[in-house]
Structures are given as C-alpha cells and as structure tokens.
Write a protein that holds these residues in place. Structure first.
Motif, PDB file in Angstrom:
ATOM      1  N   ARG A   1       0.825  -1.202   0.000  1.00 20.73           N
ATOM      2  CA  ARG A   1       0.000   0.000   0.000  1.00 20.73           C
ATOM      3  C   ARG A   1       0.864   1.258   0.000  1.00 20.73           C
ATOM      4  O   ARG A   1       0.550   2.253  -0.668  1.00 20.73           O
ATOM      5  CB  ARG A   1      -0.944  -0.016   1.202  1.00 20.73           C
ATOM      6  N   ALA A   2       1.988   1.213   0.719  1.00 14.27           N
ATOM      7  CA  ALA A   2       2.909   2.348   0.718  1.00 14.27           C
ATOM      8  C   ALA A   2       3.547   2.528  -0.653  1.00 14.27           C
ATOM      9  O   ALA A   2       3.726   3.653  -1.131  1.00 14.27           O
ATOM     10  CB  ALA A   2       3.992   2.140   1.777  1.00 14.27           C
TER      11      ALA A   2
ATOM     12  N   SER B   1       2.340   1.486  -3.683  1.00 16.86           N
ATOM     13  CA  SER B   1       1.374   1.872  -4.713  1.00 16.86           C
ATOM     14  C   SER B   1       0.675   3.182  -4.398  1.00 16.86           C
ATOM     15  O   SER B   1       0.167   3.841  -5.310  1.00 16.86           O
ATOM     16  CB  SER B   1       0.329   0.768  -4.880  1.00 16.86           C
ATOM     17  N   GLY B   2       0.625   3.553  -3.117  1.00 22.12           N
ATOM     18  CA  GLY B   2      -0.097   4.755  -2.714  1.00 22.12           C
ATOM     19  C   GLY B   2      -1.597   4.584  -2.736  1.00 22.12           C
ATOM     20  O   GLY B   2      -2.345   5.559  -2.705  1.00 22.12           O
ATOM     21  N   ARG B   3      -2.074   3.333  -2.774  1.00 26.80           N
ATOM     22  CA  ARG B   3      -3.507   3.063  -2.841  1.00 26.80           C
ATOM     23  C   ARG B   3      -3.884   2.050  -1.759  1.00 26.80           C
ATOM     24  O   ARG B   3      -3.156   1.099  -1.516  1.00 26.80           O
ATOM     25  CB  ARG B   3      -3.877   2.482  -4.207  1.00 26.80           C
TER      26      ARG B   3
ATOM     27  N   GLU C   1      10.309   5.117   4.576  1.00 28.03           N
ATOM     28  CA  GLU C   1       8.991   5.547   4.108  1.00 28.03           C
ATOM     29  C   GLU C   1       7.928   4.486   4.397  1.00 28.03           C
ATOM     30  O   GLU C   1       6.731   4.745   4.251  1.00 28.03           O
ATOM     31  CB  GLU C   1       9.042   5.828   2.604  1.00 28.03           C
TER      32      GLU C   1
END
Length: 432
Positions: free
Chosen positions: A135-136, A138-140, A297
């Motif tokens: 998720r981190a 892909s940002g989704r 991150e």
C-alpha cells in the motif's frame, strides 16, 4: 507416568492430559486451528521422522506434519543440531549478525522474485507487513483477495465473504468492521470476476494477494492462465502482486509456486518449510519494491524478527534443500504414489472422496451422495484412522504434507488404514 519435561506426574491418557492442559490454556490449545473438528484428543509426547508418539505411548504415522514445515521430517538432526549450537552462541542480541546475510542470500538465490527481504516471526506478521508495504509502494489502499485464501489472522487480512456484493466481512468477532471496507474478495480462479474488479476499481487498487495454490479449503491449483492474468493486470494498473507462499514456498518446488508456474510476483511471503519448523517468516521482492523500508517511508519492526536462532534454522534448512538436487523429483513421485493409493483405498471401500494434489501437498475429503463434502463423515473417518495409528487433521480443509521421512511403505500403511476406516464410517444422509 512421570512427565519428562516437568518432572511431575502426568495424566495417564490423551483425554486426561488434554483436560489438564485446558485448566491453564484457554481451550486447551494456543491456536483455534488445533481444536477445529477434534473428536478424540491427541497430546504429543515426542515426534521423529514422520511419526508422533502420544502420552499413552501410541505411535502414529503423521501426514499433517505440523501443518507443513517439516519437509525432512520431525527432529531432523542436520537442522536441529545447528539450532541447538546457536543457542549456545547467543540466540538474540538485537544486532546484525553474519547469519542475516547467509540466510537472506539463500532465500534470494532460490526464490525467483526476491532480491531483498525482511525477516519476521510468523506468516501472519510477514503478510501484514507485506500488505502495508504494498500500500505504501502503490499509494492506494484497496486490496483484492480471494475466497477461501487464508493470509493469517490480522485485522487487515482475516476476511469472510459477504452474503451479497463483493465487499467481505471481518473474519472474527472483535475485528473492526470498517477495516473490511478496503478489501474486495472474489472467487478463486474466476477470471470474469477479476476482470470486473480491475475494470471498476483498477485506479484505486493497490495490491492483489493470493495463495498461488489455494491450500486452506483443500488443495486447489490455479486454473491455466489465471496467475498470468493477475500478473498482467497488476502490471497494467500499477498494483502490487503478492504471493502468499507460506505453504508453497520451498514445498511445491525449490523456488516455490512462482518457479513451478513461471509467474513472478512483486512481493513474496514465506514461512513454514523455510525454517524447518522453527518460527520464522520473511517477505521480500525486488530492491525497488523493498526500497521504502530502506528509506523509512514504510515501517516494519519486531524485537524477535531475524533472531539468530531462527536464521540458523533458515540457513541449515535451505542449505540442505540446495544440496539435494533430486529432492523435489522424489517428493513429486511420493506425492503421486500417495494420491494413487488414497484413490485406490476409497474405491476399495466403495466411498466417494475428493483428492487434489500439487507436489507433496495433498487433500482428501469424504463426499456424500450429492458430491458435497461430508464433514461429519470425514471426522468419523479421521477418528477411526487415528485410533488405528494414522494422523491427519480432522477438518478436510487442511492438507496432508509429505516429507522425505515418509516411505512408500508408510504410504501403504496409511492407505490400508484409510480403506478400513472409510469402510467403517457410516454413509451420509443428504447433504451436510
């Protein structure tokens, strides 16, 4: 009888020993999986090769094998001696150790999709971390999963299908219902359902996770082209493809299911066979996918993650696997022999069973006259087999796992016991 572990008088039977445990351990077990469907309690005194000995002194051939980690059998000295040696050298410092490079290097050498990894303590922990990393990356937030696939018991991943619609429900009491809002679940091997999800939600889909061979509702291989479809669509839409190879890793091939089927995911989760029964897991992928952990991150932690004893277990197990060129051919042959003997046993007993296999992983379920799984009948067969000296899990969803410690003679014994037990079990009345 004196308990050699605690030096106190132990209960004289499995039932009494189980009740004794139950006084201080909730439900008598430390995992609900161990209590599902149990009719006749079994409390282990020791295990070696492919056999377990209970507190009554009975010896049983085991095809459950601790839910799969023991590819070389129980108490394999080439692995356990090294773990014992590491305890004498210090098993946990919280600092880097040369074993980190040795263990991770072996995983990266053997598994096609892994260049870098992180170690964890269990499959559940590693899967939770992999999904968070995906998720981190892909940002989704949206996650696509499949019905029947078990990815541990975390808040993120324990799900059950909704009665209607494609949004699953929390899988256990006490879970936060809203967590399920970020998950879509569709049937396994359903190409049309996958295409629909990508058509409707592709822009918000962050990751797709699956067991490349479904192993928690029996054994269900991927349909031809299905894994390739997942790989194609995730690449097109920028989603992360995660293979949960907790069961299949180092089990169905040296490089896991991704080697067997020729489809390489972005992230792979491993456990079970990797540590030879020692509690250890890992998640990994390309350097690019793992980069957010390097740059902070993304977050992953754990005091016991990558402890020296666990990594000594990984190094010992994978070194032995790497040095055995015929290992998977031999296990494939043994699995095929076991499958044939189980089918013969069912035919001889005049009973209908569903048998599925991939490599050394096999599932067997008793069916009723309507070809539905007869769970009550299966438990009756399992109990009869246990009484005759063969152990497999009472629930038909749980596979059998074979090891190098099993011989064709062992399989013949299992098949003979199974035939007698199938003949003895009462026929189902209607669909269960």
């Amino acid at each position: 009888m004196t308990d050699t572990i605690t030096n106190v008088t132990a209960p004289p039977s499995n039932k009494a020993a189980y009740d004794h445990i139950h006084e201080v351990v909730a439900g008598g077990v430390s995992s609900n999986m161990r209590a599902r469907g149990v009719v006749r309690p079994l409390v282990v005194e020791s295990a070696s090769g492919c056999r377990i000995r209970d507190v009554e002194g009975n010896e049983l051939i085991d095809v459950n094998m601790g839910y799969g980690p023991h590819i070389f059998g129980y108490a394999d000295r080439e692995v356990t001696d090294q773990i014992a040696d590491q305890f004498g050298r210090g098993h946990l410092t919280g600092l880097p150790h040369r074993l980190d490079r040795a263990a991770a290097g072996l995983v990266a050498e053997l598994v096609p999709g892994i260049e870098q990894l992180r170690f964890a303590n269990s499959g559940t922990e590693a899967l939770m971390s992999a999904v968070r990393l995906a998720r981190a990356t892909s940002g989704r937030p949206l996650l696509l999963t499949f019905e029947g696939h078990y990815h541990g018991w975390s808040e993120t991943l324990l799900r059950r299908p909704a009665p209607e619609g494609d949004r699953p429900l929390p899988g256990a009491a006490g879970m936060i219902p809203e967590a399920a809002h970020h998950t879509i679940q569709v049937p396994w091997n359903d190409t049309a359902a996958v295409e629909r999800v990508f058509a409707e939600h592709g822009a918000e889909l962050g990751a797709v996770i699956c067991e490349p061979v479904l192993g928690n509702v029996g054994v269900v291989p991927p349909a031809p082209g299905f894994l390739e479809l997942l790989r194609l669509r995730t690449r097109e839409r920028g989603a992360v493809l995660i293979f949960d190879e907790v069961i299949t890793g180092f089990r169905v091939a040296r490089g896991g299911a991704q080697e067997r089927y020729g489809v390489v995911p972005d992230l792979t989760v491993l456990s079970k066979v990797m540590g030879g029964g020692f509690p250890v897991a890992a998640f990994g992928g390309s350097r690019e996918v793992m980069e957010p952990l390097t740059t902070y991150e993304a977050f992953h932690a754990g005091v016991y993650a990558g402890n020296h004893a666990a990594l000594r277990a990984v190094t010992a197990t994978l070194t032995k696997i790497r040095s055995a060129p015929d290992l998977y051919g031999d296990l494939e042959a043994l699995g095929a022999y076991a499958e044939a003997r189980v089918r013969e046993a069912a035919t001889a007993a005049g009973r209908n069973v569903l048998v599925e296999r991939v490599g050394s992983v096999l599932s067997m379920a008793l069916l009723d006259d309507a070809s539905a799984v007869d769970r009550a009948g299966h438990r009756a067969v399992q109990t009869a087999c246990q009484q005759r000296g063969v152990y497999f899990h009472p629930v038909p969803d749980e596979p059998w796992f074979l090891s190098t410690a099993h011989t064709t003679q062992d399989i013949d014994t299992v098949a003979g016991v199974l035939k007698e037990s199938l003949a003895q079990a009462p026929a189902a009345e209607g669909v269960r």
